[in-house]
Design an enzyme around this catalytic site. Structure first.
Site, PDB file in Angstrom:
ATOM      1  N   LYS A  20       0.758  -1.236  -0.071  1.00 12.33           N
ATOM      2  CA  LYS A  20       0.020  -0.120  -0.071  1.00 12.33           C
ATOM      3  C   LYS A  20       0.927   1.334  -0.085  1.00 12.33           C
ATOM      4  O   LYS A  20       2.059   1.011   0.140  1.00 12.33           O
ATOM      5  CB  LYS A  20      -1.130  -0.026   1.122  1.00 12.33           C
ATOM      6  N   TYR A  70     -12.204  -2.598  -2.046  1.00 15.78           N
ATOM      7  CA  TYR A  70     -12.776  -2.492  -0.419  1.00 15.78           C
ATOM      8  C   TYR A  70     -14.259  -2.617  -0.259  1.00 15.78           C
ATOM      9  O   TYR A  70     -14.884  -2.161   0.673  1.00 15.78           O
ATOM     10  CB  TYR A  70     -11.946  -1.510   0.060  1.00 15.78           C
ATOM     11  N   ARG A  73      -0.918 -14.572   4.200  1.00 15.47           N
ATOM     12  CA  ARG A  73      -1.363 -13.950   5.339  1.00 15.47           C
ATOM     13  C   ARG A  73      -0.720 -14.313   6.458  1.00 15.47           C
ATOM     14  O   ARG A  73      -0.563 -13.337   7.248  1.00 15.47           O
ATOM     15  CB  ARG A  73      -2.755 -14.827   5.438  1.00 15.47           C
ATOM     16  N   THR A  96      -4.154  -7.548  11.233  1.00 15.27           N
ATOM     17  CA  THR A  96      -4.410  -6.189  10.669  1.00 15.27           C
ATOM     18  C   THR A  96      -3.673  -5.160  11.559  1.00 15.27           C
ATOM     19  O   THR A  96      -3.194  -4.257  10.767  1.00 15.27           O
ATOM     20  CB  THR A  96      -5.915  -5.909  10.766  1.00 15.27           C
ATOM     21  N   ARG A 117       3.796  -7.220   9.251  1.00 13.10           N
ATOM     22  CA  ARG A 117       3.043  -5.981  10.083  1.00 13.10           C
ATOM     23  C   ARG A 117       3.741  -5.855  11.562  1.00 13.10           C
ATOM     24  O   ARG A 117       3.994  -4.916  11.966  1.00 13.10           O
ATOM     25  CB  ARG A 117       1.688  -6.364  10.048  1.00 13.10           C
ATOM     26  N   ASN A 173      -1.069  -0.332   7.588  1.00 13.24           N
ATOM     27  CA  ASN A 173      -0.380  -1.684   7.951  1.00 13.24           C
ATOM     28  C   ASN A 173       0.413  -2.135   6.630  1.00 13.24           C
ATOM     29  O   ASN A 173       0.572  -3.512   6.575  1.00 13.24           O
ATOM     30  CB  ASN A 173      -1.475  -2.601   8.516  1.00 13.24           C
ATOM     31  N   HIS A 220      -1.540  -5.443   1.631  1.00  8.37           N
ATOM     32  CA  HIS A 220      -2.876  -6.248   1.384  1.00  8.37           C
ATOM     33  C   HIS A 220      -2.558  -7.713   0.987  1.00  8.37           C
ATOM     34  O   HIS A 220      -1.758  -7.801   0.188  1.00  8.37           O
ATOM     35  CB  HIS A 220      -3.811  -5.504   0.517  1.00  8.37           C
ATOM     36  N   GLU A 222      -9.881 -10.219  -6.669  1.00  4.60           N
ATOM     37  CA  GLU A 222      -8.905  -9.309  -6.764  1.00  4.60           C
ATOM     38  C   GLU A 222      -7.826  -9.371  -7.955  1.00  4.60           C
ATOM     39  O   GLU A 222      -7.321  -8.393  -8.635  1.00  4.60           O
ATOM     40  CB  GLU A 222      -8.053  -9.161  -5.305  1.00  4.60           C
TER      41      GLU A 222
HETATM   42  P1  DAT Z   1      -6.822  -6.890   6.413  1.00  7.38           P
HETATM   43  O1  DAT Z   1      -6.017  -6.140   5.756  1.00  7.38           O
HETATM   44  O2  DAT Z   1      -5.722  -7.685   7.387  1.00  7.38           O
HETATM   45  O3  DAT Z   1      -7.363  -8.041   5.529  1.00  7.38           O
HETATM   46  P2  DAT Z   1      -9.455  -5.922   6.851  1.00  7.38           P
HETATM   47  O4  DAT Z   1      -9.926  -6.645   5.414  1.00  7.38           O
HETATM   48  O5  DAT Z   1     -10.515  -6.271   7.881  1.00  7.38           O
HETATM   49  O6  DAT Z   1      -8.143  -6.226   7.190  1.00  7.38           O
HETATM   50  O7  DAT Z   1      -9.579  -4.334   6.461  1.00  7.38           O
HETATM   51  C1  DAT Z   1      -9.107  -3.704   5.180  1.00  7.38           C
HETATM   52  C2  DAT Z   1      -8.078  -2.699   5.459  1.00  7.38           C
HETATM   53  O8  DAT Z   1      -8.954  -1.472   6.159  1.00  7.38           O
HETATM   54  C3  DAT Z   1      -6.921  -2.941   6.707  1.00  7.38           C
HETATM   55  O9  DAT Z   1      -5.914  -3.402   6.171  1.00  7.38           O
HETATM   56  C4  DAT Z   1      -6.843  -1.736   7.298  1.00  7.38           C
HETATM   57  C5  DAT Z   1      -8.285  -0.782   7.288  1.00  7.38           C
HETATM   58  N1  DAT Z   1      -8.979  -1.228   8.510  1.00  7.38           N
HETATM   59  C6  DAT Z   1      -9.560  -2.265   9.043  1.00  7.38           C
HETATM   60  N2  DAT Z   1     -10.029  -1.817  10.031  1.00  7.38           N
HETATM   61  C7  DAT Z   1     -10.002  -0.690  10.246  1.00  7.38           C
HETATM   62  C8  DAT Z   1     -10.254   0.154  11.567  1.00  7.38           C
HETATM   63  N3  DAT Z   1     -10.840  -0.483  12.648  1.00  7.38           N
HETATM   64  N4  DAT Z   1     -10.015   1.417  11.509  1.00  7.38           N
HETATM   65  C9  DAT Z   1      -9.051   1.874  10.451  1.00  7.38           C
HETATM   66  N5  DAT Z   1      -8.894   1.177   9.553  1.00  7.38           N
HETATM   67  C10 DAT Z   1      -9.143  -0.154   9.474  1.00  7.38           C
HETATM   68 MG    MG Z   2      -9.106  -8.007   4.172  1.00  8.80          MG
END
Ligand code: DAT
Ligand code: MG
Length: 148
Positions: A9, A49, A85, A91, A102, A112, A115, A126
């Protein structure tokens, strides 16, 4: 065998972590089958997203992901989705264990750095979204020393 979609990212690119991240996937034994840098537009960011579109952090997430270049990758291997993963870690970087990407480099949930697809269906979606031109089918000779 699976192929997973991995993306560094904008924060990871800005911090100069692209090489470090690629190296971890390479060393693990995954095979690189797609790689490019793009500056995502709003449309592709929202599609990527879409599952989070109702979450309060969604507008900030879209602004962040479209703020600069990302590095798009496709990695292939046995159980590649879960293997990737595990390399990435959970996350929130503050909760991620050292040894994960991470866990080693991240402090905040929004920044973080990387992705990774979370399931077979999301990986297919994706990969089609970010690599509409397709990915590469090639034989990596060293793979015969990765898999027995
Ligand atoms: P991951 O990237 O571990 O699959 P995710 O799919 O739950 O996590 O969320 C996508 C992205 O959105 C994540 O990398 C960072 C952001 N994100 C997730 N939860 C968040 C939160 N509570 N506050 C701010 N950003 C968040
Ligand atoms: Mg995700």
């Amino acid at each position: 065998m699976q192929t997973t979609y991995i993306m560094v990212k904008p924060d990871g690119v800005q911090r100069g972590l692209v090489g470090e991240i690629i190296q971890r996937f390479e060393r693990k034994g995954l095979k690189l089958v797609g790689l490019k840098q793009i500056i995502p537009g709003e449309k592709i960011a929202r599609e990527h997203y879409a599952v989070h579109s109702e979450r309060p952090f969604f507008p900030g997430l879209i602004k962040f992901i479209t703020s600069g270049p990302v590095v798009c990758m496709a990695w292939h291997g046995k159980d590649a989705i879960s293997v990737a993963r595990n390399l990435i870690g959970p996350t929130n970087g503050r909760e991620a264990l050292p040894g994960t990407i991470r866990g080693d480099f991240g402090m905040d949930i929004g920044y973080n750095m990387i992705h990774g697809s979370d399931a077979q269906e999301t990986a297919e979606f994706e990969l089609g979204l970010w690599f509409p031109e397709g990915i590469n089918d090639w034989k990596q000779d060293s793979q015969s020393w990765v898999y027995e």
